[in-house]
Design an enzyme around this catalytic site. Structure first.
Site, short mmCIF file in Angstrom:
data_model
loop_
_atom_site.label_atom_id
_atom_site.label_comp_id
_atom_site.label_asym_id
_atom_site.label_seq_id
_atom_site.Cartn_x
_atom_site.Cartn_y
_atom_site.Cartn_z
N TYR A 140 102.21 65.12 49.59
CA TYR A 140 101.86 65.42 48.20
C TYR A 140 102.57 64.49 47.22
O TYR A 140 102.22 64.43 46.05
CB TYR A 140 102.19 66.88 47.86
N ASP A 222 98.15 73.10 64.70
CA ASP A 222 96.86 73.73 65.00
C ASP A 222 97.09 74.99 65.84
O ASP A 222 96.47 76.04 65.60
CB ASP A 222 95.90 72.76 65.70
N ASP A 250 100.01 80.39 52.93
CA ASP A 250 98.90 81.16 52.34
C ASP A 250 98.21 82.00 53.42
O ASP A 250 97.87 83.16 53.19
CB ASP A 250 97.86 80.23 51.71
#
Ligand code: NAD
Length: 358
Positions: A140, A222, A250
């Site tokens: 980011y 994953d 989240d």
């Protein structure tokens, strides 16, 4: 004497903060914590008072404080102002100015609320995991990042850099958190593909040498995403990079089904932190006295546990919340059949009463 800066913020922020402060003041008295509170504004409320979403004097107060407790910021009345002055800018600025690189997002599901999850109650009942996300590095923020046209094709790329210093300090947060919980740490990466993840894994292994009591495991991201919905209770603490942590935290928070219950913390290298509910300022219900104050009350518990090491007080607050849920009291967002719906203030008062009697 420890100082906590209280920043109620906007929308439901002042309503939920009022209840959290009552709990904090009682814990201070009951456990002789030697805490004093100071107050200021952040976000839209700061824009209205100071003309900016984070005033310099507020930032100085935040630097001087031992910990910060925040409600939430934002609201439609500030949506049309200069984007540089929007409430959320104040929040991002205080995080980056204070170097709050360690984001702690617990996903804790009280058994009484198991029906609120989209997963089967037996899979999530009693769930108590903590995701430690690196918050100020990785993809980011990485440079270079660019959008360009090459051979007539639009293309874009980002960069995912991590220095060993950045990995070491977030790994330490992960191990420290495991030490005050169940001493199990799972480091999540993509070391089978990414060079940055290979360094991540190497450095986490090095840090592990200082924490012989912690059982360390590694998992590819994953698989971690799959395990989080298959058998989430296998985890105690997860430590991971900025992007993986963004997504997994989240995912984990939604296992609990209820945003009004989830606290969070952002820490610097000395465990100084800013504590806040995961939810926003909920302008749709602001001023009605119906918001759930428990995420903010549980943020107080996190603050006492992680910044002040006041484990007994933190445990007691969580126990008080649990008792109130046992009594069948619910705000609208967690209301279920057979329970009694209460207001923000009634919920706060019930937690205070339960804490008093512990
Ligand atoms: P939100 O979390 O404020 O609300 C989402 C939904 O959850 C709403 O229906 C709301 O009523 C409900 N809700 C949230 N908290 C609740 C609580 N404690 N009790 C009961 N119900 C609750 O998210 P949003 O609507 O996307 O954003 C509203 C504002 O909050 C925006 O301005 C946004 O930028 C801001 N925001 C701030 C933060 C923060 O301060 N950390 C985080 C997210 C969003």
């Amino acid at each position: 004497m420890k100082n906590i800066l209280i920043l109620p913020g906007d929308g439901i922020g002042p309503e939920i903060m009022a209840e959290a402060v009552k709990v904090l003041e009682l814990a201070n008295e009951k456990f002789a914590l030697d805490i004093e509170l100071s107050r200021d504004e952040l976000g839209g409320a700061a824009y209205d008072k100071y003309g900016v979403p984070l005033a310099d004097e507020t930032l100085e107060r935040a630097r001087a404080a031992d910990a910060i407790l925040l409600g939430a910021v934002g609201g439609p009345q500030w949506d049309t102002i200069d984007p540089a002055l929007r409430p959320e800018r104040g929040l991002l600025k205080i995080r980056s100015e204070l170097g709050l690189f360690g984001n702690l997002r617990p996903a804790l599901l009280y058994p009484q609320l198991a029906a609120a999850s989209t997963l089967k109650p037996e899979v999530v009942s009693g769930l108590d995991i903590l995701i430690v996300r690196e918050l100020t590095g990785g993809i980011y923020f990485g440079q270079p990042r660019e959008r360009l046209v090459k051979d007539g094709q639009r293309m874009a790329y980002d960069t995912l850099p991590y220095s060993e210093h950045e990995v070491r300090r977030i790994a330490k947060v992960g191990f420290d958190m495991a030490m005050v919980r169940n001493k199990k740490l799972c480091s999540v990466d993509k070391a089978n593909v990414l060079a940055s993840s290979q360094l991540w894994r190497e450095v986490v292994e090095e840090v592990a040498a200082d924490y012989p009591e912690v059982e360390l495991s590694h998992m590819y991201v994953d698989n971690a995403a799959m395990q989080l919905v298959r058998a989430p209770k296998q985890f105690d603490v997860i430590v991971t990079d900025n992007m993986f942590g963004d997504i997994l935290s989240d995912q984990a928070s939604m296992l609990t089904g209820s945003i009004g219950m989830l606290p969070s913390a952002s820490l610097d290298a000395n465990n100084k932190g800013m504590y806040e509910p995961c939810h926003g300022s909920a302008p749709d219900i602001a001023g009605q006295g119906i918001a759930n104050p428990l995420a903010t009350i549980l943020s107080v518990s996190m603050l006492l546990r992680y910044s002040f090491n006041a484990v007994k007080a933190a445990d007691a607050i969580e126990q008080a919340v649990s008792q109130v849920l046992d009594q069948g009291l619910r705000t609208g967002d967690i209301m279920a059949e057979g329970c009694r719906q209460v207001s923000t203030a009634e919920m706060g008062a019930a937690v205070v009463a339960a804490l008093k009697n512990l």
